[in-house]
Design an enzyme around this catalytic site. Structure first.
Site, PDB file in Angstrom:
ATOM      1  N   ASP A  29       0.796  -1.144  -0.108  1.00 52.16           N
ATOM      2  CA  ASP A  29      -0.191   0.026  -0.087  1.00 52.16           C
ATOM      3  C   ASP A  29       0.825   1.343   0.051  1.00 52.16           C
ATOM      4  O   ASP A  29       0.622   2.232  -0.649  1.00 52.16           O
ATOM      5  CB  ASP A  29      -1.032  -0.003   1.084  1.00 52.16           C
ATOM      6  N   ASP A  31       6.810   4.004   3.725  1.00 53.65           N
ATOM      7  CA  ASP A  31       6.903   5.244   4.164  1.00 53.65           C
ATOM      8  C   ASP A  31       8.380   5.167   4.787  1.00 53.65           C
ATOM      9  O   ASP A  31       9.190   5.771   3.959  1.00 53.65           O
ATOM     10  CB  ASP A  31       5.899   5.088   5.499  1.00 53.65           C
ATOM     11  N   THR A  32       8.737   4.762   6.059  1.00 54.32           N
ATOM     12  CA  THR A  32      10.265   4.916   6.393  1.00 54.32           C
ATOM     13  C   THR A  32      10.980   3.760   5.601  1.00 54.32           C
ATOM     14  O   THR A  32      12.190   3.902   5.372  1.00 54.32           O
ATOM     15  CB  THR A  32      10.141   4.368   7.903  1.00 54.32           C
ATOM     16  N   ASP A  45      -5.246   1.913   6.859  1.00 54.56           N
ATOM     17  CA  ASP A  45      -6.225   2.421   8.227  1.00 54.56           C
ATOM     18  C   ASP A  45      -5.695   3.239   8.909  1.00 54.56           C
ATOM     19  O   ASP A  45      -4.497   3.782   8.900  1.00 54.56           O
ATOM     20  CB  ASP A  45      -6.442   0.933   8.879  1.00 54.56           C
TER      21      ASP A  45
HETATM   22  P1  IMP Z   1       7.102   1.515   6.855  1.00 56.46           P
HETATM   23  O1  IMP Z   1       7.828   0.225   7.404  1.00 56.46           O
HETATM   24  O2  IMP Z   1       7.414   2.882   7.695  1.00 56.46           O
HETATM   25  O3  IMP Z   1       7.625   1.981   5.496  1.00 56.46           O
HETATM   26  O4  IMP Z   1       5.584   1.438   6.892  1.00 56.46           O
HETATM   27  C1  IMP Z   1       4.854   0.826   6.069  1.00 56.46           C
HETATM   28  C2  IMP Z   1       3.425   0.584   6.758  1.00 56.46           C
HETATM   29  O5  IMP Z   1       2.927   1.284   7.563  1.00 56.46           O
HETATM   30  C3  IMP Z   1       2.785   0.504   5.452  1.00 56.46           C
HETATM   31  O6  IMP Z   1       2.541  -0.642   4.858  1.00 56.46           O
HETATM   32  C4  IMP Z   1       1.203   0.870   6.135  1.00 56.46           C
HETATM   33  O7  IMP Z   1       0.592  -0.475   6.608  1.00 56.46           O
HETATM   34  C5  IMP Z   1       1.790   1.736   7.264  1.00 56.46           C
HETATM   35  N1  IMP Z   1       1.672   3.191   6.857  1.00 56.46           N
HETATM   36  C6  IMP Z   1       2.653   4.077   6.711  1.00 56.46           C
HETATM   37  N2  IMP Z   1       2.156   5.232   6.509  1.00 56.46           N
HETATM   38  C7  IMP Z   1       0.921   5.208   6.524  1.00 56.46           C
HETATM   39  C8  IMP Z   1      -0.198   6.158   6.405  1.00 56.46           C
HETATM   40  O8  IMP Z   1      -0.100   7.323   5.940  1.00 56.46           O
HETATM   41  N3  IMP Z   1      -1.439   5.472   6.420  1.00 56.46           N
HETATM   42  C9  IMP Z   1      -1.734   4.284   6.721  1.00 56.46           C
HETATM   43  N4  IMP Z   1      -0.842   3.545   6.958  1.00 56.46           N
HETATM   44  C10 IMP Z   1       0.600   3.822   6.851  1.00 56.46           C
HETATM   45 MG    MG Z   2       1.071  -2.054   4.928  1.00 56.77          MG
END
Ligand code: IMP
Ligand code: MG
Length: 173
Positions: free
Chosen positions: A98, A101-102, A157
């Protein structure tokens, strides 16, 4: 429940998903056994629309990830909550996510999948929030780059709510 402000409308999402499906169809032409791996739960709506725009023989294998963190912040401590039911050895794998982010969740998953010796691994993500990137993740197919706002809807979500919103929206402060 508050009505989120529209960031990406249904029409905008549909048009981009169709383009991504066409691009994937072209790139994998000749591959006869693509394994599409939607990451649960956030990508389930995106993936269900996307696979209907991919004109290839493919199979679908779900994988659940949970990233622990305080509130809306990812910690990098990632857990597989539901694993593939088929071996990926020698397969062409297309991860459908989806949002990156990080990048910590995808880094964990890419490293984990590499130990299972797939033939190839590519990543298709609907959204990317570069402002919060902590590790560089190559995204082969990207829907939209977005600003640093917490978004919901179309599968994404906030505390498990809003996944059924048909568009991508922003919760107003
Ligand atoms: P990461 O490990 O920080 O890249 O996070 C990824 C996961 O965090 C995604 O697959 C989402 O499930 C959740 N996530 C990150 N940003 C958002 C947002 O703005 N809305 C909803 N879920 C998010
Ligand atoms: Mg996710």
């Amino acid at each position: 429940m508050k009505q989120p402000k529209v960031m990406l409308s249904i029409e905008t999402l549909q048009a981009r998903v169709r383009e991504l499906g066409e691009e994937i169809t072209r790139d994998y032409a000749g591959a006869d056994d693509l394994m599409v791996v939607p990451i649960l739960k956030g990508s389930f709506l995106f993936a269900s629309d996307l696979i209907r725009c991919i004109d290839l023989d493919l199979s679908v294998e779900f994988l659940g990830l949970r990233s622990y963190g305080a509130g809306t912040e990812s910690s990098g401590v990632v857990q597989i909550t539901y694993d593939l039911t088929q071996p990926v050895t020698g397969r062409d794998v297309l991860i459908v996510e989806d949002i990156v982010d990080t990048g910590l969740s995808m880094r964990y998953l890419l490293e984990n999948l590499a130990t299972r010796h797939p033939r190839s691994v590519k990543l298709c993500s609907l959204l990317h929030k570069p402002a919060r990137s902590r590790v560089k993740i190559p995204i082969d197919y990207l829907g939209f780059t977005i600003e640093d706002r917490f978004v919901v809807g179309y599968g994404l979500d906030y505390a498990e709510k809003y996944r059924n919103l048909p568009y991508i929206g922003v919760l107003e402060e």
